[in-house]
Design a protein around this motif. Structure first.
Motif, mmCIF file in Angstrom:
data_model
loop_
_atom_site.group_PDB
_atom_site.id
_atom_site.type_symbol
_atom_site.label_atom_id
_atom_site.label_comp_id
_atom_site.label_asym_id
_atom_site.label_seq_id
_atom_site.Cartn_x
_atom_site.Cartn_y
_atom_site.Cartn_z
ATOM 1 N N TYR B 35 0.850 -1.182 0.000
ATOM 2 C CA TYR B 35 0.000 0.000 0.000
ATOM 3 C C TYR B 35 0.892 1.240 0.000
ATOM 4 O O TYR B 35 2.015 1.206 0.497
ATOM 5 C CB TYR B 35 -0.890 0.038 1.249
ATOM 6 C CG TYR B 35 -1.898 -1.076 1.344
ATOM 7 C CD1 TYR B 35 -1.555 -2.317 1.872
ATOM 8 C CD2 TYR B 35 -3.213 -0.886 0.926
ATOM 9 C CE1 TYR B 35 -2.481 -3.340 1.968
ATOM 10 C CE2 TYR B 35 -4.155 -1.906 1.027
ATOM 11 C CZ TYR B 35 -3.775 -3.122 1.548
ATOM 12 O OH TYR B 35 -4.702 -4.133 1.647
ATOM 13 N N LEU B 43 -4.729 4.578 2.974
ATOM 14 C CA LEU B 43 -3.806 3.736 2.231
ATOM 15 C C LEU B 43 -4.482 3.211 0.965
ATOM 16 O O LEU B 43 -5.663 2.870 0.974
ATOM 17 C CB LEU B 43 -3.362 2.551 3.089
ATOM 18 C CG LEU B 43 -2.305 2.837 4.138
ATOM 19 C CD1 LEU B 43 -2.858 3.625 5.304
ATOM 20 C CD2 LEU B 43 -1.679 1.520 4.630
ATOM 21 N N LEU B 45 -4.092 0.427 -2.320
ATOM 22 C CA LEU B 45 -3.457 -0.829 -2.681
ATOM 23 C C LEU B 45 -2.719 -0.714 -4.005
ATOM 24 O O LEU B 45 -3.282 -0.283 -5.004
ATOM 25 C CB LEU B 45 -4.524 -1.923 -2.762
ATOM 26 C CG LEU B 45 -4.058 -3.333 -3.081
ATOM 27 C CD1 LEU B 45 -3.177 -3.883 -1.965
ATOM 28 C CD2 LEU B 45 -5.266 -4.245 -3.298
ATOM 29 N N TYR B 48 -0.788 -6.977 -4.963
ATOM 30 C CA TYR B 48 -0.971 -7.975 -3.927
ATOM 31 C C TYR B 48 -0.637 -9.363 -4.469
ATOM 32 O O TYR B 48 -0.524 -9.562 -5.685
ATOM 33 C CB TYR B 48 -2.387 -7.941 -3.347
ATOM 34 C CG TYR B 48 -3.489 -8.243 -4.346
ATOM 35 C CD1 TYR B 48 -4.064 -7.217 -5.093
ATOM 36 C CD2 TYR B 48 -3.988 -9.529 -4.487
ATOM 37 C CE1 TYR B 48 -5.087 -7.481 -5.992
ATOM 38 C CE2 TYR B 48 -5.020 -9.793 -5.386
ATOM 39 C CZ TYR B 48 -5.565 -8.764 -6.127
ATOM 40 O OH TYR B 48 -6.580 -9.030 -7.022
ATOM 41 N N GLU B 59 -5.246 -0.959 -6.830
ATOM 42 C CA GLU B 59 -5.871 0.284 -7.286
ATOM 43 C C GLU B 59 -4.907 1.209 -8.032
ATOM 44 O O GLU B 59 -5.286 1.873 -8.996
ATOM 45 C CB GLU B 59 -6.454 1.032 -6.087
ATOM 46 C CG GLU B 59 -7.144 2.342 -6.412
ATOM 47 C CD GLU B 59 -7.623 3.076 -5.167
ATOM 48 O OE1 GLU B 59 -7.475 2.525 -4.049
ATOM 49 O OE2 GLU B 59 -8.130 4.206 -5.311
#
Lengths: 112, 114
Positions: B35, B43, B45, B48, B59
Motif C-alpha cells: 500500500y 492507504l 493498494l 498484492y 488500485e
C-alpha cells in the motif's frame, strides 16, 4: 468499487470524555472490518477486527460496531486519555485476495 | 518472531532512478500486499499476492512491479522513479485462516523522489 468515508477528519476532546468515530462504506459485500491506530510517522496497529457476521467487538475501552444494512461502522472510545491521541483508520476487507479499502482517517487529539 | 519487516526505513531518490523496497514476513502468511499512503488520504493498494508465484494489480499499480518467488518475501520495484511516487509505503501480510484474515503491517518505508 468500495468507497470508505470517515468523519470527522479531525476531533479534539478533553481527557475523560467518551467519543465516537464514524466510518461509512458503499458496498455491503465485505469479509471483515478492521480499525487501526496510526501514530505520527509510524506504522499501523490493529485495534479491532469485526467479522462480516458479527455486529460488534470489544477490547478494553474500545468498542467497534458494524451495521452492514446501513453501511456504517463506529469506534467508541470510553474515558479517553491523552495517550489515545493518534489517527484512527477503518478498513474494509473484500475480494478474493482479501484486499483492504481504507478510509482517510480521523485525527484524534485528547487534551489533558 | 519478527512479524512484517521492511527495508529501508527511509530513501531519497532522483527522478529516473530505480530501487527495490524489501518486505519480508516470518509468519508463513499466504497473502501479502503493498500500500502507499499520501497526506490526507488513506492507504491505497498497489499490488498484492495470494501465494508464491501469484501476483495481481491493485488500485494504483502504474510505475511499480512485484514478484513473489517465496512465501516470505514480496519486493516492490520502482523501475524509473517519479516525484509522484513520493509517499510512505507499507507492506502487509495475512493468513486466511488466522483470526479471519487479520492483516499485519510493517513499519513502512518513507520514500522521497526529487
Amino acid at each position: 468499487k468500495q468507497e470508505v468515508t470517515q468523519i470527522p477528519a479531525a476531533l479534539s476532546v478533553p481527557e475523560g470524555e467518551n467519543l465516537v468515530l464514524n466510518c461509512s462504506f458503499t458496498d455491503s459485500a465485505i469479509y471483515n472490518l478492521q480499525w487501526f491506530r496510526q501514530d505520527p510517522g509510524k506504522g499501523l496497529t490493529s485495534l479491532l477486527l469485526i467479522q462480516s457476521s458479527q455486529r460488534e467487538q470489544t477490547s478494553g475501552r474500545l468498542n467497534a460496531s458494524l451495521d452492514k444494512s446501513s453501511g456504517r461502522s463506529t469506534l467508541y472510545i470510553a474515558a479517553s486519555q491523552p495517550g489515545d491521541s493518534a489517527t484512527y483508520l477503518c478498513a474494509f476487507c473484500s475480494g478474493s485476495a482479501r484486499q483492504l479499502t481504507f478510509g482517510s482517517g480521523t485525527q484524534l487529539t485528547v487534551l489533558p | 518472531n519478527a512479524g512484517v519487516t521492511q527495508t529501508p526505513k527511509f530513501q531519497v531518490l532522483k527522478t529516473g532512478q530505480s530501487m527495490t523496497l524489501q518486505c519480508a514476513q516470518d509468519m508463513n502468511h499466504e497473502y501479502m500486499s503493498w500500500y502507499r499512503q499520501d497526506p490526507g488520504m488513506g492507504l491505497r493498494l498497489i499490488h498484492y499476492s495470494v501465494g508464491a508465484g501469484i501476483t495481481d494489480q491493485g488500485e494504483v499499480p502504474n510505475g511499480y512491479n512485484v514478484s513473489r518467488s517465496t512465501t516470505e518475501d514480496f519486493p516492490l520495484r520502482l523501475l524509473s522513479a517519479a516525484p509522484s511516487q513520493t509517499s510512505v509505503y507499507f507492506c502487509a501480510s495475512s493468513y486466511p485462516g488466522t483470526r479471519n484474515n487479520e492483516q499485519f503491517f510493517g513499519p513502512g518505508t518513507r520514500l522521497t523522489v526529487l
